[in-house]
Scaffold this motif. Structure first.
Motif, PDB file in Angstrom:
ATOM      1  N   ILE A 162       1.012  -1.200   0.084  1.00  0.00           N
ATOM      2  CA  ILE A 162      -0.133   0.242  -0.009  1.00  0.00           C
ATOM      3  C   ILE A 162       0.914   1.120   0.178  1.00  0.00           C
ATOM      4  N   ALA A 163       0.668   2.007  -1.157  1.00  0.00           N
ATOM      5  CA  ALA A 163       1.545   3.405  -1.159  1.00  0.00           C
ATOM      6  C   ALA A 163       0.630   4.448  -0.845  1.00  0.00           C
ATOM      7  N   ILE A 164       1.140   5.213   0.012  1.00  0.00           N
ATOM      8  CA  ILE A 164       0.102   6.419   0.509  1.00  0.00           C
ATOM      9  C   ILE A 164       0.937   7.900   0.002  1.00  0.00           C
ATOM     10  N   ASP A 165      -0.017   8.718  -0.605  1.00  0.00           N
ATOM     11  CA  ASP A 165       0.811  10.035  -0.754  1.00  0.00           C
ATOM     12  C   ASP A 165      -0.361  11.100  -0.842  1.00  0.00           C
ATOM     13  N   THR A 166      -0.264  12.218  -0.340  1.00  0.00           N
ATOM     14  CA  THR A 166      -1.114  13.373  -0.413  1.00  0.00           C
ATOM     15  C   THR A 166      -0.957  14.245  -1.861  1.00  0.00           C
ATOM     16  N   ASN A 167      -0.135  13.588  -2.866  1.00  0.00           N
ATOM     17  CA  ASN A 167      -0.285  14.352  -4.028  1.00  0.00           C
ATOM     18  C   ASN A 167      -1.046  13.333  -5.137  1.00  0.00           C
ATOM     19  N   PRO A 168      -2.358  14.018  -5.512  1.00  0.00           N
ATOM     20  CA  PRO A 168      -3.115  12.984  -6.249  1.00  0.00           C
ATOM     21  C   PRO A 168      -2.434  12.673  -7.437  1.00  0.00           C
ATOM     22  N   GLU A 169      -1.505  13.589  -8.138  1.00  0.00           N
ATOM     23  CA  GLU A 169      -0.737  13.371  -9.665  1.00  0.00           C
ATOM     24  C   GLU A 169      -0.319  12.189  -9.240  1.00  0.00           C
ATOM     25  N   PHE A 170       0.673  12.045  -8.220  1.00  0.00           N
ATOM     26  CA  PHE A 170       1.543  10.793  -7.978  1.00  0.00           C
ATOM     27  C   PHE A 170       0.553   9.610  -7.841  1.00  0.00           C
ATOM     28  N   ILE A 171      -0.336   9.503  -7.287  1.00  0.00           N
ATOM     29  CA  ILE A 171      -1.406   8.533  -6.868  1.00  0.00           C
ATOM     30  C   ILE A 171      -2.092   8.038  -8.414  1.00  0.00           C
ATOM     31  N   ASP A 172      -2.379   8.966  -9.127  1.00  0.00           N
ATOM     32  CA  ASP A 172      -3.025   8.814 -10.548  1.00  0.00           C
ATOM     33  C   ASP A 172      -1.741   7.955 -11.345  1.00  0.00           C
ATOM     34  N   TYR A 173      -0.534   8.427 -11.400  1.00  0.00           N
ATOM     35  CA  TYR A 173       0.663   8.043 -11.923  1.00  0.00           C
ATOM     36  C   TYR A 173       0.880   6.712 -11.807  1.00  0.00           C
ATOM     37  N   LEU A 174       0.798   6.237 -10.566  1.00  0.00           N
ATOM     38  CA  LEU A 174       1.223   5.030  -9.913  1.00  0.00           C
ATOM     39  C   LEU A 174       0.133   4.142 -10.132  1.00  0.00           C
ATOM     40  N   ASN A 175      -1.069   4.558  -9.996  1.00  0.00           N
ATOM     41  CA  ASN A 175      -2.332   3.290 -10.562  1.00  0.00           C
ATOM     42  C   ASN A 175      -2.227   3.231 -11.941  1.00  0.00           C
ATOM     43  N   GLY A 176      -1.907   4.156 -12.938  1.00  0.00           N
ATOM     44  CA  GLY A 176      -1.707   4.006 -14.080  1.00  0.00           C
ATOM     45  C   GLY A 176      -0.839   3.341 -14.897  1.00  0.00           C
ATOM     46  N   THR A 177       0.316   3.079 -13.989  1.00  0.00           N
ATOM     47  CA  THR A 177       1.470   2.642 -14.728  1.00  0.00           C
ATOM     48  C   THR A 177       2.054   1.127 -13.788  1.00  0.00           C
ATOM     49  N   ILE A 178       1.882   0.985 -12.528  1.00  0.00           N
ATOM     50  CA  ILE A 178       2.076  -0.127 -11.907  1.00  0.00           C
ATOM     51  C   ILE A 178       0.938  -1.177 -11.914  1.00  0.00           C
TER      52      ILE A 178
ATOM     53  N   VAL B 160      -2.772   5.904   8.500  1.00  0.00           N
ATOM     54  CA  VAL B 160      -2.292   4.552   8.196  1.00  0.00           C
ATOM     55  C   VAL B 160      -2.933   3.464   8.943  1.00  0.00           C
ATOM     56  N   VAL B 161      -3.480   3.708  10.115  1.00  0.00           N
ATOM     57  CA  VAL B 161      -4.219   2.675  10.937  1.00  0.00           C
ATOM     58  C   VAL B 161      -5.575   2.478  10.163  1.00  0.00           C
ATOM     59  N   GLN B 162      -6.123   3.545   9.773  1.00  0.00           N
ATOM     60  CA  GLN B 162      -7.431   3.251   9.195  1.00  0.00           C
ATOM     61  C   GLN B 162      -7.279   2.671   7.836  1.00  0.00           C
ATOM     62  N   ILE B 163      -6.294   3.371   7.189  1.00  0.00           N
ATOM     63  CA  ILE B 163      -6.035   2.731   5.649  1.00  0.00           C
ATOM     64  C   ILE B 163      -5.775   1.280   5.718  1.00  0.00           C
ATOM     65  N   VAL B 164      -4.955   0.710   6.616  1.00  0.00           N
ATOM     66  CA  VAL B 164      -4.739  -0.775   6.686  1.00  0.00           C
ATOM     67  C   VAL B 164      -5.819  -1.435   7.033  1.00  0.00           C
ATOM     68  N   ALA B 165      -6.596  -1.018   8.017  1.00  0.00           N
ATOM     69  CA  ALA B 165      -7.900  -1.748   8.212  1.00  0.00           C
ATOM     70  C   ALA B 165      -8.747  -1.863   7.111  1.00  0.00           C
ATOM     71  N   ASP B 166      -8.855  -0.624   6.438  1.00  0.00           N
ATOM     72  CA  ASP B 166      -9.503  -0.784   5.146  1.00  0.00           C
ATOM     73  C   ASP B 166      -9.140  -1.710   4.084  1.00  0.00           C
ATOM     74  N   HIS B 167      -8.101  -2.013   4.244  1.00  0.00           N
ATOM     75  CA  HIS B 167      -7.433  -2.993   3.283  1.00  0.00           C
ATOM     76  C   HIS B 167      -7.615  -4.477   3.812  1.00  0.00           C
ATOM     77  N   GLY B 168      -8.178  -4.516   5.022  1.00  0.00           N
ATOM     78  CA  GLY B 168      -8.358  -6.087   5.597  1.00  0.00           C
ATOM     79  C   GLY B 168      -7.225  -6.410   6.124  1.00  0.00           C
ATOM     80  N   HIS B 169      -6.292  -5.614   6.822  1.00  0.00           N
ATOM     81  CA  HIS B 169      -5.157  -6.036   7.489  1.00  0.00           C
ATOM     82  C   HIS B 169      -5.386  -5.534   8.941  1.00  0.00           C
ATOM     83  N   GLU B 170      -4.766  -6.171  10.058  1.00  0.00           N
ATOM     84  CA  GLU B 170      -4.641  -5.779  11.415  1.00  0.00           C
ATOM     85  C   GLU B 170      -3.499  -5.060  11.606  1.00  0.00           C
TER      86      GLU B 170
END
Length: 202
Positions: free
Chosen positions: A85-101, A116-126
């Protein structure tokens, strides 16, 4: 356990900016959050990831992935059933990563690392096994660095580690309140030379 590099990443489609171009644009727009005008060197990446126990890694989290300089080497080393899980506040980086990886084990999330705690939980991990960060802690807005360090200590499993590369040794001040055991090294073959920290959750 290694997987095929073709699974981890594929060539960018036409009209997608180059990684170097994206990184430079991100630095110009958000220098406080990106922290460097040049992506990390291969030697830094290998040294930073060296202590990771890949066989027992099910969830790896990265803060401030930028254009994926670390994402691709992490995916190459991860087990087939692990997740990054990659977390970034820059939406351009997020769009770039999701479009190229194009890897089912990879998720790029537009959010703050402090969540990060909520994000990890949202992805099904403890918990996460490892968290990597290249965020420039010393230049983050007041209070943000401490919140990220606190949240990281909470989300890590016992025996996991917070991997941090910085250009200022002041980051240790953010790590010390939550981590008693902190290993340190330098990578001189990087521009600029980088401070490397491995903060272990014992």
């Amino acid at each position: 356990m290694n997987t095929s590099s073709t699974t981890a990443s594929r060539r960018s489609p036409k009209r997608v900016p180059s990684p170097a171009g994206m990184f430079l644009r991100g630095f110009v727009k958000h220098p406080v959050m990106v922290g460097s005008v040049i992506p990390s060197s291969g030697k830094l990446i290998r040294k930073m990831l060296g202590p990771v126990d890949w066989a027992n890694t099910k969830l790896f989290v990265e803060y401030g992935p930028g254009v994926g300089t670390f994402c691709r080497p992490i995916l190459e080393r991860m087990a087939p059933d692990a997740q990054l899980i990659a977390i970034d506040t820059n939406p351009e980086f997020i769009d770039y990563l999701n479009g190229t990886i194009l890897d089912s084990r990879f998720s790029a999330v537009h959010a703050s690392a402090a969540d990060v705690v909520q994000i990890v939980a949202d992805h099904g991990h403890e918990h996460a096994d490892y968290v990597l960060s290249g965020l420039p802690f010393s230049t983050l807005p007041p209070g943000v660095g401490a919140k990220i360090a606190d949240a990281t200590a909470e989300v890590l499993r016992p025996g996991g580690a917070f991997l941090v590369y910085q250009f200022s040794p002041k980051v240790r001040d953010f790590l010390a309140p939550n981590f008693e055991r902190i290993d340190h090294d330098m990578e001189w073959w990087n521009v600029p030379p980088a401070q490397l920290y491995w903060a272990w959750k014992d």
